[in-house]
Design a protein around this motif. Structure first.
Motif, PDB file in Angstrom:
ATOM      1  N   GLN A   1      -5.730  -2.994  -8.120  1.00  0.00           N
ATOM      2  CA  GLN A   1      -5.184  -1.883  -8.269  1.00  0.00           C
ATOM      3  C   GLN A   1      -4.304  -0.941  -6.807  1.00  0.00           C
ATOM      4  N   LEU A   2      -3.139  -0.534  -7.288  1.00  0.00           N
ATOM      5  CA  LEU A   2      -2.369   0.058  -6.369  1.00  0.00           C
ATOM      6  C   LEU A   2      -2.012   1.369  -6.552  1.00  0.00           C
ATOM      7  N   ALA A   3      -1.488   1.875  -5.454  1.00  0.00           N
ATOM      8  CA  ALA A   3      -1.101   3.612  -5.716  1.00  0.00           C
ATOM      9  C   ALA A   3       0.161   3.739  -6.252  1.00  0.00           C
ATOM     10  N   ASN A   4       1.032   2.726  -5.803  1.00  0.00           N
ATOM     11  CA  ASN A   4       2.703   3.209  -6.080  1.00  0.00           C
ATOM     12  C   ASN A   4       3.556   1.869  -6.047  1.00  0.00           C
ATOM     13  N   GLU A   5       4.613   2.023  -6.338  1.00  0.00           N
ATOM     14  CA  GLU A   5       5.685   0.643  -6.741  1.00  0.00           C
ATOM     15  C   GLU A   5       5.825  -0.023  -5.533  1.00  0.00           C
ATOM     16  N   LYS A   6       5.888   0.464  -4.510  1.00  0.00           N
ATOM     17  CA  LYS A   6       6.364   0.321  -3.000  1.00  0.00           C
ATOM     18  C   LYS A   6       5.023  -0.842  -2.714  1.00  0.00           C
ATOM     19  N   GLN A   7       4.078  -0.289  -2.916  1.00  0.00           N
ATOM     20  CA  GLN A   7       2.786  -1.300  -2.801  1.00  0.00           C
ATOM     21  C   GLN A   7       2.793  -2.446  -3.377  1.00  0.00           C
TER      22      GLN A   7
END
Length: 70
Positions: free
Chosen positions: A43-49
């Motif tokens: 699970q990631l917080a945003n598109e950049k990550q």
């Protein structure tokens, strides 16, 4: 014995203060982690990550578009 009473009151106040700050942050974490990697399910917080994650963990794969991640 004013000093002893002050010490007991201070310990009580500190105990109350510490109880308020403790607790589960699972709900806040679930809200913050919105994007899931379709390959390894991290699970990631945003598109950049997600883009950085693909560059380091899945270098042969192409990152999905934003419409496929949610």
């Amino acid at each position: 014995m004013t000093r002893g009473k002050q010490k007991i009151d201070a310990q009580r106040r500190n105990a109350e203060r510490n109880q308020k700050s403790k607790g589960s942050q699972l709900e806040a974490r679930a809200i913050g982690l919105k994007i899931v990697c379709p390959i390894c399910k991290v699970q990631l917080a945003n598109e950049k990550q997600l883009t950085d994650h693909y560059g380091s963990k899945h270098p042969k794969e192409k990152p999905p578009s934003t419409s496929n991640t949610e």
